[in-house]
Design a protein around this motif. Structure first.
Motif, PDB file in Angstrom:
ATOM      1  N   SER A   1      51.297  33.227  42.015  1.00 28.92           N
ATOM      2  CA  SER A   1      51.164  34.269  40.996  1.00 28.92           C
ATOM      3  C   SER A   1      50.906  33.660  39.625  1.00 28.92           C
ATOM      4  N   PHE A   2      51.648  32.607  39.293  1.00 26.98           N
ATOM      5  CA  PHE A   2      51.480  31.975  37.987  1.00 26.98           C
ATOM      6  C   PHE A   2      50.065  31.434  37.824  1.00 26.98           C
ATOM      7  N   LEU A   3      49.623  30.642  38.784  1.00 24.32           N
ATOM      8  CA  LEU A   3      48.297  30.052  38.664  1.00 24.32           C
ATOM      9  C   LEU A   3      47.213  31.117  38.753  1.00 24.32           C
TER      10      LEU A   3
ATOM     11  N   GLY B   1      32.781  40.034  39.025  1.00 22.34           N
ATOM     12  CA  GLY B   1      33.521  38.842  39.433  1.00 22.34           C
ATOM     13  C   GLY B   1      34.885  38.773  38.758  1.00 22.34           C
ATOM     14  N   GLY B   2      34.932  39.050  37.458  1.00 19.91           N
ATOM     15  CA  GLY B   2      36.211  39.080  36.751  1.00 19.91           C
ATOM     16  C   GLY B   2      37.123  40.163  37.304  1.00 19.91           C
ATOM     17  N   GLY B   3      36.555  41.320  37.606  1.00 18.88           N
ATOM     18  CA  GLY B   3      37.337  42.404  38.195  1.00 18.88           C
ATOM     19  C   GLY B   3      37.883  42.040  39.567  1.00 18.88           C
ATOM     20  N   LEU B   4      37.071  41.353  40.371  1.00 17.42           N
ATOM     21  CA  LEU B   4      37.533  40.916  41.686  1.00 17.42           C
ATOM     22  C   LEU B   4      38.664  39.897  41.566  1.00 17.42           C
ATOM     23  N   MET B   5      38.578  39.046  40.549  1.00 17.26           N
ATOM     24  CA  MET B   5      39.668  38.090  40.334  1.00 17.26           C
ATOM     25  C   MET B   5      40.957  38.822  39.969  1.00 17.26           C
TER      26      MET B   5
ATOM     27  N   THR C   1      42.870  33.624  36.223  1.00 16.17           N
ATOM     28  CA  THR C   1      42.175  34.898  36.039  1.00 16.17           C
ATOM     29  C   THR C   1      42.095  35.260  34.555  1.00 16.17           C
ATOM     30  N   ALA C   2      43.193  35.099  33.841  1.00 16.37           N
ATOM     31  CA  ALA C   2      43.165  35.361  32.400  1.00 16.37           C
ATOM     32  C   ALA C   2      42.166  34.432  31.714  1.00 16.37           C
ATOM     33  N   GLY C   3      42.108  33.190  32.175  1.00 13.69           N
ATOM     34  CA  GLY C   3      41.145  32.241  31.620  1.00 13.69           C
ATOM     35  C   GLY C   3      39.710  32.640  31.888  1.00 13.69           C
ATOM     36  N   VAL C   4      39.427  33.112  33.091  1.00 17.88           N
ATOM     37  CA  VAL C   4      38.053  33.521  33.422  1.00 17.88           C
ATOM     38  C   VAL C   4      37.654  34.772  32.637  1.00 17.88           C
ATOM     39  N   VAL C   5      38.537  35.751  32.588  1.00 16.70           N
ATOM     40  CA  VAL C   5      38.222  36.978  31.851  1.00 16.70           C
ATOM     41  C   VAL C   5      38.019  36.659  30.368  1.00 16.70           C
TER      42      VAL C   5
END
Length: 147
Positions: free
Chosen positions: A97-99, A133-137, A104-108
């Protein structure tokens, strides 16, 4: 170019391992802030040794340091924030969950930085494919966190 992707993959593996190492250090010390400080000092020493060993360590002049944008000086603060999050959050919510949230926060955020060309990045429009892609993450990390 494949070599660079390999380095990025190794950095991802390191990012997954670092929270466990940092929190174990905090448990051993009995003090999270001391563990965070030691972690950053070891990182600083590592950068120094590698920079000296490769001959690529060149300290900036005062003029160069003064020419850096004001926001560029925040990298160390953000790095400390990541370590503090590792120390206080990772063990409580779990490694996956942490990673997942971290990446995901980094990609968005990166999609936004790329779209507007912020912080010196070249402009890459936030196309529909990138947004999906961001939404899927986001959906993927939600599944990891919930189950």
């Amino acid at each position: 170019m494949i070599f660079l992707y390999g380095i990025a993959l190794l950095a991802g593996i390191a990012t997954a391992m670092q929270p466990g190492q940092s929190t174990q250090l905090a448990k051993s010390f009995g003090e999270p802030f001391a563990a965070g400080l030691v972690s950053m000092l070891v990182g600083t020493a590592t950068m120094l040794v590698i920079g000296l060993a490769t001959g690529r360590l060149h300290l900036p002049s005062l003029q160069q340091a003064g020419a850096a944008p004001w926001w560029a000086w925040g990298g160390g603060v953000l790095g400390a924030g990541v370590i503090l999050a590792q120390l206080f959050v990772a063990q409580r919510i779990g490694a996956a969950s942490f990673l997942g949230l971290l990446v995901t926060a980094g990609v968005v955020t990166s999609i936004t930085l790329d779209h507007f060309g912020l912080e010196g990045f070249a402009t890459h429009p936030a196309s529909l494919a990138r947004l999906v892609g961001g939404g899927l993450m986001i959906a993927g990390v939600a599944l990891v966190a919930l189950f």
